[in-house]
Write an enzyme that holds these catalytic residues in place. Structure first.
Site, PDB file in Angstrom:
ATOM      1  N   LYS A 194       0.914  -1.102  -0.110  1.00 57.86           N
ATOM      2  CA  LYS A 194       0.008  -0.111   0.086  1.00 57.86           C
ATOM      3  C   LYS A 194       0.950   1.357   0.048  1.00 57.86           C
ATOM      4  CE  LYS A 194      -1.810   3.034   1.682  1.00 57.86           C
ATOM      5  NZ  LYS A 194      -1.624   4.420   1.334  1.00 57.86           N
ATOM      6  N   PRO A 195       1.094   1.948  -1.184  1.00 55.89           N
ATOM      7  CA  PRO A 195       2.262   2.841  -1.306  1.00 55.89           C
ATOM      8  C   PRO A 195       1.514   4.126  -0.772  1.00 55.89           C
ATOM      9  CG  PRO A 195       1.566   2.320  -3.386  1.00 55.89           C
ATOM     10  CD  PRO A 195       0.642   1.338  -2.492  1.00 55.89           C
ATOM     11  N   SER A 196       2.282   5.144  -0.513  1.00 55.26           N
ATOM     12  CA  SER A 196       1.631   6.383  -0.144  1.00 55.26           C
ATOM     13  C   SER A 196       0.772   6.867  -1.375  1.00 55.26           C
ATOM     14  CB  SER A 196       3.010   7.574   0.125  1.00 55.26           C
ATOM     15  OG  SER A 196       2.363   8.828   0.257  1.00 55.26           O
ATOM     16  N   GLU A 197      -0.306   7.574  -1.135  1.00 53.31           N
ATOM     17  CA  GLU A 197      -1.444   8.106  -2.050  1.00 53.31           C
ATOM     18  C   GLU A 197      -0.587   9.349  -2.747  1.00 53.31           C
ATOM     19  OE1 GLU A 197      -1.370   7.588   1.245  1.00 53.31           O
ATOM     20  OE2 GLU A 197      -2.895   9.025   2.423  1.00 53.31           O
ATOM     21  N   GLU A 225       2.829   8.725  14.745  1.00 52.43           N
ATOM     22  CA  GLU A 225       1.278   8.332  15.095  1.00 52.43           C
ATOM     23  C   GLU A 225       0.783   7.056  14.211  1.00 52.43           C
ATOM     24  OE1 GLU A 225      -0.124   9.358  17.958  1.00 52.43           O
ATOM     25  OE2 GLU A 225       2.021  10.185  18.267  1.00 52.43           O
ATOM     26  N   THR A 226       1.159   7.239  13.156  1.00 51.00           N
ATOM     27  CA  THR A 226       0.565   6.111  12.249  1.00 51.00           C
ATOM     28  C   THR A 226       1.111   4.934  12.676  1.00 51.00           C
ATOM     29  OG1 THR A 226       0.704   7.738  10.025  1.00 51.00           O
ATOM     30  CG2 THR A 226       0.345   5.357   9.515  1.00 51.00           C
ATOM     31  N   LEU A 278      -1.812 -10.371  16.860  1.00 52.36           N
ATOM     32  CA  LEU A 278      -0.563 -10.699  17.466  1.00 52.36           C
ATOM     33  C   LEU A 278       0.143 -10.963  16.011  1.00 52.36           C
ATOM     34  CD1 LEU A 278      -1.093 -13.246  20.178  1.00 52.36           C
ATOM     35  CD2 LEU A 278      -0.191 -10.989  20.454  1.00 52.36           C
ATOM     36  N   GLU A 310       9.193   1.739  10.686  1.00 53.86           N
ATOM     37  CA  GLU A 310      10.475   2.872  10.590  1.00 53.86           C
ATOM     38  C   GLU A 310       9.654   4.290  10.707  1.00 53.86           C
ATOM     39  OE1 GLU A 310      13.430   2.436  10.405  1.00 53.86           O
ATOM     40  OE2 GLU A 310      13.364   0.484  10.384  1.00 53.86           O
ATOM     41  N   GLY A 324       9.237   8.468  12.660  1.00 56.59           N
ATOM     42  CA  GLY A 324       9.544   9.701  12.584  1.00 56.59           C
ATOM     43  C   GLY A 324      10.876  10.015  13.145  1.00 56.59           C
ATOM     44  N   CYS A 344      13.628  11.382   6.892  1.00 55.61           N
ATOM     45  CA  CYS A 344      13.495  10.988   8.377  1.00 55.61           C
ATOM     46  C   CYS A 344      14.542  11.204   9.110  1.00 55.61           C
ATOM     47  CB  CYS A 344      12.948   9.598   8.453  1.00 55.61           C
ATOM     48  SG  CYS A 344      14.179   8.632   7.432  1.00 55.61           S
ATOM     49  N   GLU A 361       8.822  16.863  14.862  1.00 54.06           N
ATOM     50  CA  GLU A 361       9.192  16.813  13.706  1.00 54.06           C
ATOM     51  C   GLU A 361       8.443  17.393  12.802  1.00 54.06           C
ATOM     52  OE1 GLU A 361       8.033  12.946  11.360  1.00 54.06           O
ATOM     53  OE2 GLU A 361      10.202  12.556  10.864  1.00 54.06           O
ATOM     54  N   GLY A 385      10.669   3.983  16.246  1.00 52.19           N
ATOM     55  CA  GLY A 385      10.336   2.911  15.729  1.00 52.19           C
ATOM     56  C   GLY A 385      10.694   1.612  16.252  1.00 52.19           C
TER      57      GLY A 385
HETATM   58  P1  NAD Z   1       2.152   8.837   6.810  1.00 54.06           P
HETATM   59  O1  NAD Z   1       2.285   8.231   8.260  1.00 54.06           O
HETATM   60  O2  NAD Z   1       1.251   9.866   6.803  1.00 54.06           O
HETATM   61  O3  NAD Z   1       2.080   7.713   5.841  1.00 54.06           O
HETATM   62  C1  NAD Z   1       2.906   6.382   5.782  1.00 54.06           C
HETATM   63  C2  NAD Z   1       1.808   5.492   5.046  1.00 54.06           C
HETATM   64  O4  NAD Z   1       0.974   5.107   6.118  1.00 54.06           O
HETATM   65  C3  NAD Z   1       1.051   5.900   3.734  1.00 54.06           C
HETATM   66  O5  NAD Z   1       0.973   4.855   2.580  1.00 54.06           O
HETATM   67  C4  NAD Z   1      -0.287   6.160   4.216  1.00 54.06           C
HETATM   68  O6  NAD Z   1      -1.233   5.988   3.329  1.00 54.06           O
HETATM   69  C5  NAD Z   1      -0.447   5.195   5.377  1.00 54.06           C
HETATM   70  N1  NAD Z   1      -1.248   5.457   6.439  1.00 54.06           N
HETATM   71  C6  NAD Z   1      -1.745   6.548   6.893  1.00 54.06           C
HETATM   72  N2  NAD Z   1      -2.688   6.265   7.786  1.00 54.06           N
HETATM   73  C7  NAD Z   1      -2.799   5.007   8.080  1.00 54.06           C
HETATM   74  C8  NAD Z   1      -3.769   4.198   8.835  1.00 54.06           C
HETATM   75  N3  NAD Z   1      -4.541   5.010   9.688  1.00 54.06           N
HETATM   76  N4  NAD Z   1      -3.437   2.854   8.594  1.00 54.06           N
HETATM   77  C9  NAD Z   1      -2.897   2.324   7.734  1.00 54.06           C
HETATM   78  N5  NAD Z   1      -1.948   3.239   7.045  1.00 54.06           N
HETATM   79  C10 NAD Z   1      -1.974   4.286   7.155  1.00 54.06           C
HETATM   80  O7  NAD Z   1       3.737   9.314   6.580  1.00 54.06           O
HETATM   81  P2  NAD Z   1       4.035  10.111   5.227  1.00 54.06           P
HETATM   82  O8  NAD Z   1       3.789  11.770   5.427  1.00 54.06           O
HETATM   83  O9  NAD Z   1       3.933   9.224   4.157  1.00 54.06           O
HETATM   84  O10 NAD Z   1       5.847  10.187   5.368  1.00 54.06           O
HETATM   85  C11 NAD Z   1       6.390  11.002   6.227  1.00 54.06           C
HETATM   86  C12 NAD Z   1       6.632  10.186   7.702  1.00 54.06           C
HETATM   87  O11 NAD Z   1       7.421   8.982   7.412  1.00 54.06           O
HETATM   88  C13 NAD Z   1       7.520  11.265   8.549  1.00 54.06           C
HETATM   89  O12 NAD Z   1       7.073  11.039   9.980  1.00 54.06           O
HETATM   90  C14 NAD Z   1       9.158  10.399   8.224  1.00 54.06           C
HETATM   91  O13 NAD Z   1       9.872  10.614   9.513  1.00 54.06           O
HETATM   92  C15 NAD Z   1       8.687   8.859   8.534  1.00 54.06           C
HETATM   93  N6  NAD Z   1       9.658   8.153   7.717  1.00 54.06           N
HETATM   94  C16 NAD Z   1      10.508   7.506   8.286  1.00 54.06           C
HETATM   95  C17 NAD Z   1      11.479   6.533   7.843  1.00 54.06           C
HETATM   96  C18 NAD Z   1      12.489   6.010   8.631  1.00 54.06           C
HETATM   97  O14 NAD Z   1      13.319   4.993   8.004  1.00 54.06           O
HETATM   98  N7  NAD Z   1      12.593   5.823   9.976  1.00 54.06           N
HETATM   99  C19 NAD Z   1      11.941   6.937   6.471  1.00 54.06           C
HETATM  100  C20 NAD Z   1      11.003   7.690   5.910  1.00 54.06           C
HETATM  101  C21 NAD Z   1       9.940   8.490   6.316  1.00 54.06           C
END
Ligand code: NAD
Length: 505
Positions: A182-185, A238-239, A251, A257, A259, A291, A392, A465
């Site tokens: 499920k990639p980012s929208e 939060e996600t 379980l 990974e 914020g 990140c 963040e 994470g």
């Molecule tokens: P996001 O949390 O908004 O979304 C990430 C993914 O989760 C998306 O595909 C989104 O559609 C999905 N999602 C959102 N709400 C959901 C829910 N309730 N249930 C299931 N899936 C859900 O994050 P973003 O804005 O796409 O990316 C930025 C964030 O990612 C930043 O906080 C950044 O730090 C973090 N990040 C971390 C790393 C790492 O290696 N630790 C790398 C890159 C980005």
């Protein structure tokens, strides 16, 4: 002079990939993917939801046993072919990644050029990984074997759409799992393209499925699905909490990974020019949307003013503009939403009493009006309790804090709820190791920042994470370990017949 990337050749509509077939959303809905540099629609994609997730999990579950039983050598051959096809199609991937994220083409060429390495590295791991034989008292042989988990859900963000997916996809497949992505929208196009590459490389239908859609609908349905054996998310903290809670209810294995708010610790034995270059790179690559962005620049007070002065000067000189121009150094932010977050934090910083040293505004006029451009911004006179130092922002807004002693630097670097990454800059080798080992973060670079390798474990501590990407540890995270205990003696054993002092465990 490097060339501009070719124009991405993106069809007007991209369906999902389920069970080897291109599929519209069951609801028939679609949504638009935007180019953040000019606000134009790049294409539409299917808006999947729970019904499509059900179909994708069913396809993955059907394909998983045969893929799990495929010998590692054959799995490795497919992954190696995928690496070669990806390398061949690299200009196309770069052009699309630039268009959907707004990341400058120079950055994307450099980043994506390394993505094939993940497929070849994990191909090699799947062929060479060895299990153990364990000491076990008495006449017993105890060995362990690693088995695939089954069906893995991969939920990924927009900031490095191909790289982050690749970090999960290559090890998951190498270990013999089927996946539902499920990639980012915000940036779903290269994830759909890499699924095509894998199919072309010979991956059987149904082993890699992609459902495009939104987090609260498609994402939540995937994370709550009974048929998923592991959830691997990269996204905001939060996600991460929400997805981990869903995994906890069933379980299911979970890896997140999340914020970050990385500190860049600069000691006064580093050349001022080196310190300015280091802080600039850590702060503003990807317009700060990484990140591991060096969002907290901790500079020893004896050199702080000089380093800050150089950082301001170099920040002012950054070339901000069209991401397809090879001379552009900073592109737009990925979306209006991210731009608004950066602008909100600039106001918060001002209200908290920090000094706006450089930047602070949305860029307007001419082509800037069409996209989501924000000036690279540095706050000085920041204290560690300020929100701009703690939360963040995920944009080109960073803060400078001063310290006098090594102990103070360590306390400041640890003075955040996040623990993803940090860097330490010093010419004193003992201090470099000492400080790195005292920082409670999953990745610490000494005299560098942002470096990554498929073989090098990556993942955060604290609110950043759980779990690791990259390396053997990541491959093992996509497997379950079975322990087999074999009795080697022919001596008869009948516990209830024989009342003598025998061992029963
Ligand atoms: P996001 O949390 O908004 O979304 C990430 C993914 O989760 C998306 O595909 C989104 O559609 C999905 N999602 C959102 N709400 C959901 C829910 N309730 N249930 C299931 N899936 C859900 O994050 P973003 O804005 O796409 O990316 C930025 C964030 O990612 C930043 O906080 C950044 O730090 C973090 N990040 C971390 C790393 C790492 O290696 N630790 C790398 C890159 C980005």
């Amino acid at each position: 002079m490097p060339e501009k990337p070719s124009q991405p050749n993106i069809p007007a509509y991209l369906p999902m990939l389920i069970g080897g077939a291109r599929r519209d959303a069951a609801s028939g809905k679609r949504f638009a993917v935007e180019n953040p540099a000019n606000g134009e629609t790049l294409c539409e994609v299917a808006e999947g939801d729970a019904a499509d997730i059900d179909a994708a999990v069913a396809a993955a579950s059907a394909a998983a046993p045969a893929w799990a039983a495929t010998p590692p050598l054959q799995r490795a051959e497919i992954l190696n072919r995928a690496a070669a096809i990806l390398a061949e199609r690299m200009p196309e991937f770069v052009a699309v990644e630039v268009a959907q994220t707004g990341r400058p083409v120079r950055e994307m060429r450099a980043q994506l050029a390394r993505t094939p390495e993940w497929y070849s590295y994990f191909a090699a791991v799947s062929r060479t990984h060895e299990s153990g034989v364990h000491p076990f008292g008495g006449p017993y042989l105890n060995y362990t074997r690693r088995m695939p988990l089954g069906v893995v859900g991969l939920v990924t963000p927009w900031n490095h759409p191909l790289l982050i997916l690749t970090k999960k996809l290559a090890p998951a497949l190498a270990a013999g799992n089927a996946v539902v992505i499920k990639p980012s929208e915000v940036a779903p196009i290269t994830p759909l393209m890499i699924a095509e590459v894998l199919a072309e490389a010979g991956l059987p239908d149904g082993v890699c499925n992609v459902v495009t859609g939104f987090g609260p609908t498609a994402g939540a349905a995937l994370c709550a699905h009974e048929g998923i054996d592991k959830l691997d998310l990269t996204g905001g903290t939060e996600t991460g909490r929400r997805v981990a809670a869903l995994a906890g209810e069933r379980l299911t294995h979970f890896s997140g990974e999340l914020g970050g708010k990385a500190s860049v610790v600069v000691f006064d034995d580093v050349l001022d020019t080196e310190a300015a270059a280091a802080t600039l790179f850590a702060s503003f690559i990807a317009a700060g949307q990484t990140c591991v962005q060096g969002a907290r620049l901790l500079v020893q007070n004896s050199v702080r003013d000089r380093v800050l002065e150089m950082l301001i000067e170099r920040t002012r000189a950054l070339q901000i503009g069209d991401p397809t121009d090879p001379t552009t150094q900073i592109g737009p932010m990925v979306s209006e939403k991210q731009l608004n977050i950066a602008m909100k934090y600039v106001e918060i910083g001002k209200q908290e009493g920090a000094t706006l040293a450089v930047g602070g505004n949305r860029l307007t006029g001419g082509d800037y009006d069409k996209g989501y451009y924000h000036e690279p911004t540095v706050f000085s006179d920041v204290t560690n309790d300020m929100r701009i130092a703690q939360e963040e922002i995920f944009g080109p807004v960073v803060c400078v804090l001063g310290f006098d002693t090594e102990e103070e630097a360590i306390a400041l670097a640890n003075g955040t709820d996040f623990g993803l990454a940090a860097s330490v800059w010093t010419r004193d080798i003992s201090r470099g190791h000492r400080v790195a080992q005292s920082i409670d973060a999953g990745i610490v670079w000494v005299n560098d920042h942002h470096r990554i390798d498929p073989a090098s474990p990556w993942g955060g501590f604290k609110d950043s994470g759980i779990g690791k990407e990259n390396g053997i540890v990541c491959y093992e995270g996509y497997t379950k370990l079975q322990s087999i205990v074999v009795k080697l003696s022919d001596e008869p054993f009948d516990w209830f017949e024989d009342s003598s002092d025998k061992r029963y465990s």
